[in-house]
Motif scaffolding. Structure first.
Motif, PDB file in Angstrom:
ATOM      1  N   HIS A 110       0.829  -1.209   0.000  1.00 45.02           N
ATOM      2  CA  HIS A 110       0.000   0.000   0.000  1.00 45.02           C
ATOM      3  C   HIS A 110       0.865   1.261   0.000  1.00 45.02           C
ATOM      4  CE1 HIS A 110      -3.237   2.778   0.883  1.00 45.02           C
ATOM      5  NE2 HIS A 110      -2.566   3.215   1.940  1.00 45.02           N
ATOM      6  N   GLN A 111       1.885   1.262   0.854  1.00 42.97           N
ATOM      7  CA  GLN A 111       2.707   2.468   1.004  1.00 42.97           C
ATOM      8  C   GLN A 111       3.605   2.717  -0.209  1.00 42.97           C
ATOM      9  OE1 GLN A 111       4.793   1.872   4.708  1.00 42.97           O
ATOM     10  NE2 GLN A 111       2.900   1.825   5.918  1.00 42.97           N
ATOM     11  N   ALA A 112       4.193   1.650  -0.751  1.00 40.57           N
ATOM     12  CA  ALA A 112       5.161   1.823  -1.841  1.00 40.57           C
ATOM     13  C   ALA A 112       4.518   1.870  -3.220  1.00 40.57           C
ATOM     14  CB  ALA A 112       6.197   0.694  -1.790  1.00 40.57           C
ATOM     15  N   TYR A 113       3.388   1.144  -3.380  1.00 40.57           N
ATOM     16  CA  TYR A 113       2.817   1.002  -4.726  1.00 40.57           C
ATOM     17  C   TYR A 113       1.308   1.226  -4.772  1.00 40.57           C
ATOM     18  CZ  TYR A 113       7.360  -1.205  -5.225  1.00 40.57           C
ATOM     19  OH  TYR A 113       8.724  -1.461  -5.214  1.00 40.57           O
ATOM     20  N   GLU A 114       0.769   1.851  -3.710  1.00 40.75           N
ATOM     21  CA  GLU A 114      -0.669   2.129  -3.647  1.00 40.75           C
ATOM     22  C   GLU A 114      -1.495   0.864  -3.887  1.00 40.75           C
ATOM     23  OE1 GLU A 114      -1.844   5.513  -5.979  1.00 40.75           O
ATOM     24  OE2 GLU A 114      -0.054   6.647  -5.443  1.00 40.75           O
ATOM     25  N   GLY A 115      -0.963  -0.281  -3.426  1.00 38.92           N
ATOM     26  CA  GLY A 115      -1.674  -1.547  -3.512  1.00 38.92           C
ATOM     27  C   GLY A 115      -1.647  -2.204  -4.874  1.00 38.92           C
ATOM     28  N   ASP A 116      -0.873  -1.683  -5.797  1.00 36.54           N
ATOM     29  CA  ASP A 116      -0.897  -2.169  -7.184  1.00 36.54           C
ATOM     30  C   ASP A 116       0.519  -2.546  -7.631  1.00 36.54           C
ATOM     31  OD1 ASP A 116      -1.233  -2.650  -9.876  1.00 36.54           O
ATOM     32  OD2 ASP A 116      -2.425  -0.842 -10.250  1.00 36.54           O
ATOM     33  N   LEU A 117       0.758  -3.854  -7.792  1.00 32.00           N
ATOM     34  CA  LEU A 117       2.090  -4.330  -8.174  1.00 32.00           C
ATOM     35  C   LEU A 117       2.478  -3.925  -9.597  1.00 32.00           C
ATOM     36  CD1 LEU A 117       2.045  -7.815  -6.466  1.00 32.00           C
ATOM     37  CD2 LEU A 117       3.811  -6.080  -6.145  1.00 32.00           C
ATOM     38  N   ARG A 118       1.538  -3.444 -10.377  1.00 34.85           N
ATOM     39  CA  ARG A 118       1.905  -2.959 -11.704  1.00 34.85           C
ATOM     40  C   ARG A 118       2.802  -1.727 -11.596  1.00 34.85           C
ATOM     41  NH1 ARG A 118      -4.094  -2.828 -14.195  1.00 34.85           N
ATOM     42  NH2 ARG A 118      -4.327  -1.718 -12.201  1.00 34.85           N
ATOM     43  N   ARG A 119       2.721  -1.032 -10.484  1.00 35.30           N
ATOM     44  CA  ARG A 119       3.623   0.101 -10.249  1.00 35.30           C
ATOM     45  C   ARG A 119       5.057  -0.402 -10.033  1.00 35.30           C
ATOM     46  NH1 ARG A 119       0.959   4.966  -9.146  1.00 35.30           N
ATOM     47  NH2 ARG A 119      -1.314   4.738  -8.999  1.00 35.30           N
ATOM     48  N   LEU A 120       5.199  -1.543  -9.387  1.00 39.05           N
ATOM     49  CA  LEU A 120       6.526  -2.152  -9.252  1.00 39.05           C
ATOM     50  C   LEU A 120       7.052  -2.529 -10.624  1.00 39.05           C
ATOM     51  CD1 LEU A 120       7.708  -4.763  -6.638  1.00 39.05           C
ATOM     52  CD2 LEU A 120       8.113  -5.173  -9.062  1.00 39.05           C
ATOM     53  N   ARG A 121       6.174  -3.067 -11.464  1.00 42.06           N
ATOM     54  CA  ARG A 121       6.554  -3.414 -12.839  1.00 42.06           C
ATOM     55  C   ARG A 121       7.070  -2.188 -13.568  1.00 42.06           C
ATOM     56  NH1 ARG A 121       2.417  -5.557 -17.614  1.00 42.06           N
ATOM     57  NH2 ARG A 121       4.051  -6.161 -19.116  1.00 42.06           N
TER      58      ARG A 121
END
Length: 219
Positions: A110-121
């Motif tokens: 939640h904190q790093a990617y707003e709950g969305d692992l596509r942001r990590l991608r």
């Protein structure tokens, strides 16, 4: 045993074990949406514990059956609730620690990617080493867990294909299919590569190399 051609070995692997672990759990990664990706992240954490793959799969299924399919839903659970579910599904020795790690995982996502692992991608930008490093920032996910995530997620994240972890390549080498991802990838169409990787992992876990060769020799 007659000489077995590599294409025969690949055919047997895909036919007998060619199902990804996510697919076995009913997780459709092809959608590339937050919930399936989150469930894969949970599976990667669970598989990082020194327990058998069957226990990790059972526990991951239990998390889904309980309704904890998104970071928000998992975050709404209590530590005690998570301990109970894990304890009843193969994690009796690691239930308290893993329950805490699952909570931390949801918080970090939640904190790093707003709950969305596509942001990590997006942040990894096609760099598997960077993606692996970012995945290891989740408490409880080490090198093995990060590799499992990348191994399975290449169904949807094509820029990381071909990716093969140590277990995959160990089985591949034993079956004379190659000892690196690029060589192995030449054995199948790109879309079938994740299935071949999963089949090799399953073969390695079950120690069925000889059985695969025997079946391939009959083709």
């Amino acid at each position: 045993m007659a000489k077995v051609k590599k294409r025969q070995i690949v055919e047997v692997l895909l036919e007998t074990h060619g199902r990804t672990f996510a697919r076995e759990l009913g997780i459709d990664l092809r959608r590339n949406t937050p919930a399936p990706l989150f469930r894969l992240l949970c599976l990667s954490l669970l598989t990082s514990a020194p327990l058998g793959a069957d226990a990790a799969m059972r526990a991951c299924k239990a998390l889904g059956d309980t309704g904890w399919t998104t970071p928000a839903k998992l975050a709404d659970s209590t530590w005690e609730q998570r301990v109970k579910v894990l304890n009843e599904n193969g994690y009796a020795r690691y239930d308290e620690k893993t329950a805490r790690q699952l909570g931390d995982l949801a918080d970090h996502l939640h904190q790093a990617y707003e709950g969305d692992l596509r942001r990590l991608r997006d942040e990894a930008a096609g760099d598997a080493k960077k993606a692996r490093r970012l995945l290891k920032e989740f408490k409880g996910i080490g090198g093995v867990g990060a590799d499992i995530f990348l191994r399975e997620v290449q169904v949807a994240w094509e820029e990381f294909r071909p990716f093969a972890d140590k277990m995959t390549l160990k089985a591949s080498a034993k079956l004379k299919l190659g000892d690196d991802a690029q060589t192995l990838a030449k054995r199948v169409d790109s879309a079938d590569f994740p299935r071949l990787v999963a089949a090799l992992v399953r073969t390695q876990l079950a120690k069925e190399h000889d059985r695969v060769l025997e079946q391939a020799s009959d083709l």
